[in-house]
Each structure stands twice: as structure tokens, then as C-alpha cells.
Design an enzyme around this catalytic site. Sequence first.
Site, PDB file in Angstrom:
ATOM      1  N   HIS A 124     -16.442   7.986   7.126  1.00  0.00           N
ATOM      2  CA  HIS A 124     -15.312   7.068   7.332  1.00  0.00           C
ATOM      3  C   HIS A 124     -15.280   6.610   8.778  1.00  0.00           C
ATOM      4  O   HIS A 124     -14.353   6.914   9.522  1.00  0.00           O
ATOM      5  CB  HIS A 124     -14.012   7.783   6.975  1.00  0.00           C
ATOM      6  N   HIS A 134     -11.559  13.625  -1.700  1.00  0.00           N
ATOM      7  CA  HIS A 134     -11.733  14.267  -0.377  1.00  0.00           C
ATOM      8  C   HIS A 134     -10.684  13.761   0.620  1.00  0.00           C
ATOM      9  O   HIS A 134     -11.001  13.427   1.753  1.00  0.00           O
ATOM     10  CB  HIS A 134     -13.169  14.093   0.140  1.00  0.00           C
ATOM     11  N   HIS A 140      -7.184   4.783  -5.424  1.00  0.00           N
ATOM     12  CA  HIS A 140      -6.400   4.616  -4.198  1.00  0.00           C
ATOM     13  C   HIS A 140      -6.743   3.303  -3.521  1.00  0.00           C
ATOM     14  O   HIS A 140      -7.852   2.816  -3.613  1.00  0.00           O
ATOM     15  CB  HIS A 140      -6.564   5.783  -3.234  1.00  0.00           C
ATOM     16  N   GLU A 193     -15.022   4.409  -4.312  1.00  0.00           N
ATOM     17  CA  GLU A 193     -15.704   5.660  -3.937  1.00  0.00           C
ATOM     18  C   GLU A 193     -16.165   6.449  -5.160  1.00  0.00           C
ATOM     19  O   GLU A 193     -17.044   7.305  -5.054  1.00  0.00           O
ATOM     20  CB  GLU A 193     -14.770   6.544  -3.094  1.00  0.00           C
TER      21      GLU A 193
END
Lengths: 136, 298
Positions: free
Chosen positions: B59, B12, B193, B240
Site C-alpha cells: 500500500h 488485511h 470495501h 483486492e
Amino acid sequence: MSGPQDIHEYLAEFEDIPGTRVFTAKRARQGYNLNQCAMSLMKDENRARFRADEAAYLDEWNITPEQKDALLKRDYNRLLDLGGNVYFLAKVFSTDGQSFAQAVSTMTDMNFEDYTAMMVAGGRSPEGNRSIKDKR
Amino acid sequence: MARITAGVGSSHVPLLGVASDFGKDKDDYFGPIFDGFEWTREWEKSEKPDVVILVFNDHASAFDMKIIPTFAIGCGERYKPADEGWGPRQVPEVEGHPDLAWHIAQSLILDEFDMTIINEMDVDHGLTVPLSMMFGKPDAWPTKVIPLAVNVVTYPPPSGNRCWALGEAIARAVASFEEDLNVQVWGTGGMSHQLQGPRAGLINREWDNRFIDGLIGDGDDLRRIPHIEYLRETGSEGIEMVMWLIMRGAMGRNTRALHRHYHVPCSNTAIGHVVLRPDNGEGLDMTGSDAAERVAAE
């Protein structure tokens, strides 16, 4: 699976990852006001006041002199060491008009151009970047 | 009876929202990313889910450090796109499904998951970017959405095993809802990431693809991956991917992959997505040209 885990062992392993600050409870506690301060920049009026006089804006927050200095210098690695979290610090990048990739590259030993070239070439390899003690 | 007909795992990345909103989705950089979602956009048009249970992480948008729920479920009527610091995305509001959401919340709590109930919040790119990737740029989102937020920021996040078990409990909750609804579960976030520190930019293509492989079929090894492995192998934000395991847990014992896609880079990350069909003998295969009719006939 998972039976009870030893919290000390769980946390200790995070210290063995090269170039990585995991956002543990200790950091979350240390950085609480710093992160909430960064979060305040989600409001346009706060961004305007911050831009007008950064030091005066930061004085309104109960953050340490080290945190204030690192924020003014945009020294993101130091901010992470002082309890900052990247999702909160992102409010500072965006106030500065920087992209995530631009800001993140400043934490590495590369300039933005080289960092971007590395990402286009497939990113940083996990080889040698997994464990400090095992050098793998 | 409500039924779960498919699962989607997807990154996302916020930059994809920017690319979609500003029409950059066909350029040299973004073209290969958006092309990988083309199959899924077409497929969703025939699937026509009534509700998507969308697992994501906030976030530092709706939640700050004041309150940190491990698992939270949105039971509200609607959710606005959050202002993440540069103004809200110009995308449609997200319509909730409070009846099903409250039903799931009650069922999960009885099932010993201590859910936080959210009635009002704005939703950030974690939720709106997957909607853009799967549905393009409609005037209104073609499905209702139940946001399910997971803490993957402040340690420790929930274990992969706990996430998988939550998915299983969600499947039981959906199956006990009386209304006839076509429900999908999406697990978003990841792939590899790292957004912080000197190791930023870490990408592990091999590990990511092994993770996608592990979602397919009847294996459940992924639920036993410890946090430290995600961190070492896929970067600090690769954690995540535990959210994909909520989706996988909800698919039941066996899955088939209908589509997968993986690309590096997108900003600081690898991007990937996979579309899964639960394959547990329930006859829920709605692929093919007659999919819409079959949904209507059931």
C-alpha cells in the site's frame, strides 16, 4: 478464458460507477508528482518540515497550483480528480493524525459520526450505487 | 517433496494491526472480528506450516509510483515491518525462504509468468496483519514466509483468470521442490470495501459470501469475474479479492472449507476469511488431534 479485450471499452466502464474514481493510467500519470510528494511524508523529518510550513514544503515538489491548493485544503475528492491515489494520500491523513475512516468520511456527504453509524449498520448498500446509466 | 496443504483467504485491514498491537482485540468493536480467527489460530498451531506463500498488495510502502510490478516475489532472507507513517509495527521480522522462493521464481518464469524478483523490501500491513490474525503475538513468527506482491492499485491489475493460473503455476513449482516442506498459500486483501470518493463505505455482504462460496468445491466461475464487477459490486478496493484467486488456483481442482468467518464492519470494510483444504485425492487432510504427528511421520 480471456481473449483480447478492448482497452477503450474496459476503461469507459469505469466512468459509469457512481462516486468512484478508478486509478487509471491517465490518473496515475497526472498524479505522479502529487503521489510521490504524499509518499515523502513517510519519513519523520519530512513530516516535521511539512507541519512547520506546508506551503513551502509543497513548493519543493513539481505539482500543479490546483494540486497544491487541494492538498492544503485537504480536499480529497478534488485530489482524486487531480490524480491522487488514496494509498498515497493516506500519508497525508496519518501526518494529520487522522484514521483512515475519518479521512475517508470527508469524501462522502456525511460527517464522521454518521459515516461510522452507517458502517456499524452494515455499510453503504450497493443498491443504486452500481451504475449511473442503468440507475441500479 | 514440498506440498501445499492448505489455503487461507483473508482480509488485511490495517486497523486490526493497531487493535492487536494495543491490546484492543477483546473490546466490543474488535471482539467479534478476532473471535472469528480463534479457530484458525488453534488450527495453525497443529498445522505448523514450514512456509507460507503470502499473496498481498503493498500500500505505497515498499513500492511507490517509480516501479509498478504486476507480480513480484520476495526472494530475500528477511523483511522488516514497514514504517507506514506512524512508525513500524512492533511485530517480529519476517523470515523468508530464499531457496524455495528462487525455485518458485525460476519455475514461474519458465512457465511464462514474468515475475519481478525482490531481494530487499520492508513489508506493510498487507503482509503483517494476516500473520497477526493467524498466529497471534509470538516472539517470532512460527513459519517462514515468501511474500508475493500483486499490483491491485494502478489499473489494470491482473485479471482474475491470470491470478488463478498463477496459483496453478505456483502449485507446480512447489511440487517440484525436493525438500520436504509443508506449504500454505494465503491470498489476502478484500472483502468489499471502498476507501475513496463519495461512494466510500460500500459493503456488499451478499456478493462477498457468494465469492467465498465460489472458492469451495470444484467450480471455477470466479476466475471469469471481470474487474468491472468487483468495482461495481464490492467497491473500488474490493478488487483486492483477485489475490484470493492466486491462493485458490494453487489448491488444485477441488477444495473443502474447514472454516469461514465474515463480519461487518472493520473500519471502512467488511472482514472475512476462509480456510481451505485441497481435496484432490492427495490425502493431505491433517485436521484433527493427530495432525502434528502425521506431519512428522510423513
